[in-house]
Design a protein around this motif. Structure first.
Motif, PDB file in Angstrom:
ATOM      1  N   TYR A 194       0.929  -1.309   0.140  1.00 10.87           N
ATOM      2  CA  TYR A 194      -0.039  -0.100  -0.144  1.00 10.87           C
ATOM      3  C   TYR A 194       0.870   1.311   0.086  1.00 10.87           C
ATOM      4  CZ  TYR A 194      -4.258  -2.570   0.799  1.00 10.87           C
ATOM      5  OH  TYR A 194      -5.279  -3.495   0.814  1.00 10.87           O
ATOM      6  N   ASP A 195       0.167   2.357  -0.699  1.00 18.68           N
ATOM      7  CA  ASP A 195       0.756   3.473  -0.456  1.00 18.68           C
ATOM      8  C   ASP A 195       0.413   4.147   1.029  1.00 18.68           C
ATOM      9  OD1 ASP A 195      -0.041   5.028  -3.787  1.00 18.68           O
ATOM     10  OD2 ASP A 195       1.450   3.288  -3.310  1.00 18.68           O
ATOM     11  N   MET A 196       1.225   4.753   1.691  1.00 19.17           N
ATOM     12  CA  MET A 196       1.121   5.098   3.043  1.00 19.17           C
ATOM     13  C   MET A 196       0.998   6.670   3.227  1.00 19.17           C
ATOM     14  SD  MET A 196       0.460   2.458   4.654  1.00 19.17           S
ATOM     15  CE  MET A 196       0.682   2.943   6.421  1.00 19.17           C
ATOM     16  N   ALA A 197       0.519   7.245   4.142  1.00 15.88           N
ATOM     17  CA  ALA A 197       0.526   8.541   4.294  1.00 15.88           C
ATOM     18  C   ALA A 197       0.639   9.044   5.718  1.00 15.88           C
ATOM     19  CB  ALA A 197      -0.803   9.149   3.726  1.00 15.88           C
ATOM     20  N   TRP A 198       0.784  10.266   5.877  1.00 18.46           N
ATOM     21  CA  TRP A 198       0.942  10.917   7.171  1.00 18.46           C
ATOM     22  C   TRP A 198      -0.413  12.019   7.266  1.00 18.46           C
ATOM     23  CZ3 TRP A 198       3.367   9.676  11.438  1.00 18.46           C
ATOM     24  CH2 TRP A 198       4.460   9.058  11.498  1.00 18.46           C
ATOM     25  N   PHE A 199      -1.061  12.176   8.312  1.00 21.59           N
ATOM     26  CA  PHE A 199      -2.014  13.261   8.683  1.00 21.59           C
ATOM     27  C   PHE A 199      -1.650  13.909   9.979  1.00 21.59           C
ATOM     28  CE2 PHE A 199      -4.669  11.420   5.186  1.00 21.59           C
ATOM     29  CZ  PHE A 199      -4.338  10.160   5.188  1.00 21.59           C
ATOM     30  N   ARG A 200      -2.328  14.938  10.058  1.00 23.19           N
ATOM     31  CA  ARG A 200      -2.228  15.513  11.364  1.00 23.19           C
ATOM     32  C   ARG A 200      -3.552  16.215  11.970  1.00 23.19           C
ATOM     33  NH1 ARG A 200       1.910  20.531   9.994  1.00 23.19           N
ATOM     34  NH2 ARG A 200       0.501  21.930   8.679  1.00 23.19           N
ATOM     35  N   GLN A 201      -3.644  16.350  12.954  1.00 23.42           N
ATOM     36  CA  GLN A 201      -4.928  16.949  13.475  1.00 23.42           C
ATOM     37  C   GLN A 201      -4.693  17.946  14.642  1.00 23.42           C
ATOM     38  OE1 GLN A 201      -8.074  14.389  14.897  1.00 23.42           O
ATOM     39  NE2 GLN A 201      -9.504  15.895  14.672  1.00 23.42           N
ATOM     40  N   ALA A 202      -4.765  19.267  14.578  1.00 20.54           N
ATOM     41  CA  ALA A 202      -4.587  20.260  15.207  1.00 20.54           C
ATOM     42  C   ALA A 202      -5.679  20.580  16.026  1.00 20.54           C
ATOM     43  CB  ALA A 202      -4.262  21.803  14.643  1.00 20.54           C
ATOM     44  N   PRO A 203      -5.665  21.249  17.456  1.00 18.68           N
ATOM     45  CA  PRO A 203      -6.663  21.365  18.228  1.00 18.68           C
ATOM     46  C   PRO A 203      -7.994  22.094  17.551  1.00 18.68           C
ATOM     47  CG  PRO A 203      -4.717  21.835  19.404  1.00 18.68           C
ATOM     48  CD  PRO A 203      -4.261  21.710  17.883  1.00 18.68           C
ATOM     49  N   PHE A 212      -4.339  16.156   5.568  1.00 20.77           N
ATOM     50  CA  PHE A 212      -3.246  15.188   4.958  1.00 20.77           C
ATOM     51  C   PHE A 212      -1.946  16.118   4.948  1.00 20.77           C
ATOM     52  CE2 PHE A 212      -1.196  12.812   1.538  1.00 20.77           C
ATOM     53  CZ  PHE A 212      -0.570  13.833   0.858  1.00 20.77           C
ATOM     54  N   VAL A 213      -0.996  15.209   5.236  1.00 18.28           N
ATOM     55  CA  VAL A 213       0.303  15.926   5.232  1.00 18.28           C
ATOM     56  C   VAL A 213       1.243  15.377   4.033  1.00 18.28           C
ATOM     57  CG1 VAL A 213       2.330  16.253   6.512  1.00 18.28           C
ATOM     58  CG2 VAL A 213       0.242  16.284   7.767  1.00 18.28           C
ATOM     59  N   ALA A 214       1.422  14.061   4.106  1.00 21.93           N
ATOM     60  CA  ALA A 214       2.357  13.750   3.114  1.00 21.93           C
ATOM     61  C   ALA A 214       2.188  12.206   2.762  1.00 21.93           C
ATOM     62  CB  ALA A 214       3.903  13.659   3.461  1.00 21.93           C
ATOM     63  N   SER A 215       2.404  11.717   1.564  1.00 21.64           N
ATOM     64  CA  SER A 215       2.197  10.168   1.025  1.00 21.64           C
ATOM     65  C   SER A 215       3.233   9.805   0.325  1.00 21.64           C
ATOM     66  CB  SER A 215       0.843  10.114   0.325  1.00 21.64           C
ATOM     67  OG  SER A 215       0.820  10.951  -0.849  1.00 21.64           O
ATOM     68  N   ILE A 216       3.406   8.511   0.270  1.00 26.88           N
ATOM     69  CA  ILE A 216       4.600   7.850  -0.560  1.00 26.88           C
ATOM     70  C   ILE A 216       4.010   6.564  -0.996  1.00 26.88           C
ATOM     71  CG2 ILE A 216       5.346   6.727   1.801  1.00 26.88           C
ATOM     72  CD1 ILE A 216       8.291   7.020   0.620  1.00 26.88           C
ATOM     73  N   GLY A 217       4.459   6.422  -2.170  1.00 26.79           N
ATOM     74  CA  GLY A 217       4.002   5.006  -2.611  1.00 26.79           C
ATOM     75  C   GLY A 217       4.730   3.765  -2.250  1.00 26.79           C
ATOM     76  N   VAL A 264      -1.545  16.459  16.526  1.00 27.08           N
ATOM     77  CA  VAL A 264      -1.309  15.246  16.677  1.00 27.08           C
ATOM     78  C   VAL A 264      -1.079  14.538  15.190  1.00 27.08           C
ATOM     79  CG1 VAL A 264      -2.210  12.986  17.300  1.00 27.08           C
ATOM     80  CG2 VAL A 264      -2.782  14.869  18.758  1.00 27.08           C
ATOM     81  N   TYR A 265      -0.209  13.610  15.100  1.00 27.11           N
ATOM     82  CA  TYR A 265       0.159  13.355  13.628  1.00 27.11           C
ATOM     83  C   TYR A 265       0.003  11.746  13.694  1.00 27.11           C
ATOM     84  CZ  TYR A 265       2.598  17.470  12.398  1.00 27.11           C
ATOM     85  OH  TYR A 265       3.012  18.876  12.072  1.00 27.11           O
ATOM     86  N   TYR A 266      -0.646  11.418  12.903  1.00 27.33           N
ATOM     87  CA  TYR A 266      -1.123  10.032  12.351  1.00 27.33           C
ATOM     88  C   TYR A 266      -0.637   9.418  11.133  1.00 27.33           C
ATOM     89  CZ  TYR A 266      -4.770  11.345  15.779  1.00 27.33           C
ATOM     90  OH  TYR A 266      -5.711  11.881  16.919  1.00 27.33           O
ATOM     91  N   CYS A 267      -0.604   8.375  11.187  1.00 24.50           N
ATOM     92  CA  CYS A 267      -0.195   7.311   9.809  1.00 24.50           C
ATOM     93  C   CYS A 267      -1.306   6.751   9.418  1.00 24.50           C
ATOM     94  CB  CYS A 267       1.231   6.883   9.721  1.00 24.50           C
ATOM     95  SG  CYS A 267       1.224   5.350  10.886  1.00 24.50           S
ATOM     96  N   ASN A 268      -1.210   6.395   8.206  1.00 27.87           N
ATOM     97  CA  ASN A 268      -2.375   5.378   7.509  1.00 27.87           C
ATOM     98  C   ASN A 268      -2.120   5.234   6.115  1.00 27.87           C
ATOM     99  OD1 ASN A 268      -4.973   4.024   7.242  1.00 27.87           O
ATOM    100  ND2 ASN A 268      -5.837   5.356   9.026  1.00 27.87           N
ATOM    101  N   ARG A 269      -2.790   4.158   5.627  1.00 29.57           N
ATOM    102  CA  ARG A 269      -2.800   3.984   4.530  1.00 29.57           C
ATOM    103  C   ARG A 269      -3.277   5.221   3.571  1.00 29.57           C
ATOM    104  NH1 ARG A 269      -6.080  -1.712   3.970  1.00 29.57           N
ATOM    105  NH2 ARG A 269      -4.724  -3.156   4.677  1.00 29.57           N
ATOM    106  N   ALA A 270      -2.639   5.394   2.626  1.00 32.38           N
ATOM    107  CA  ALA A 270      -3.126   6.619   1.551  1.00 32.38           C
ATOM    108  C   ALA A 270      -4.733   6.448   1.238  1.00 32.38           C
ATOM    109  CB  ALA A 270      -2.277   6.834   0.411  1.00 32.38           C
ATOM    110  N   PRO A 271      -5.446   7.806   1.231  1.00 27.99           N
ATOM    111  CA  PRO A 271      -6.762   7.440   0.785  1.00 27.99           C
ATOM    112  C   PRO A 271      -6.849   6.779  -0.502  1.00 27.99           C
ATOM    113  CG  PRO A 271      -6.277   9.597   1.500  1.00 27.99           C
ATOM    114  CD  PRO A 271      -5.007   9.030   1.608  1.00 27.99           C
TER     115      PRO A 271
END
Length: 116
Positions: free
Chosen positions: A32-41, A47-52, A93-100
């Motif tokens: 899977y392509d993976m990605a970073w996300f973040r959520q501010a208060p 979405f922040v970044a993704s990588i194949g 708060v920074y999260y990772c997950n599969r890319a959408p």
């Protein structure tokens, strides 16, 4: 079963740097392509970044281009986010997950706090 485990956050001064890590379960990570996300208060997760899967095809949000760098180690089921020149507005708060659109349940994330 914990599928995503983020780490590496902390409290840093503006201009500093951090390296975030995310270890994923094999079923979550492999192929899977993976990605970073973040959520501010008070804000929605963004979405922040993704990588194949092959480590290429990197994409970044405009707000982080030139300061953030995403990478992965497929032998360790791990992706990384190198964050340089941190700004107070990077606090989130920074999260990772599969890319959408293939996301799975979210992990707990890792808190990044940038002081001015």
């Amino acid at each position: 079963q914990v599928q995503l485990a983020e780490s590496g956050g902390g409290l840093v001064q503006a201009g500093g740097f951090l390296r975030l890590s995310c270890v994923a379960s094999l079923v979550t990570f492999y192929g899977y392509d993976m990605a970073w996300f973040r959520q501010a208060p008070g804000e929605e997760r963004e979405f922040v970044a993704s990588i194949g899967w092959n480590g290429f095809n990197k994409q970044y949000a405009d707000s982080v281009k030139g300061r953030f760098s995403v990478s992965r180690d497929n032998n360790k089921n791990t992706i990384y986010l190198q964050i340089d020149s941190l700004k107070p507005e990077d606090t989130a708060v920074y999260y990772c997950n599969r890319a959408p659109p293939h996301q799975v349940s979210w992990g707990q994330g890792t808190q990044v706090t940038v002081s001015s």
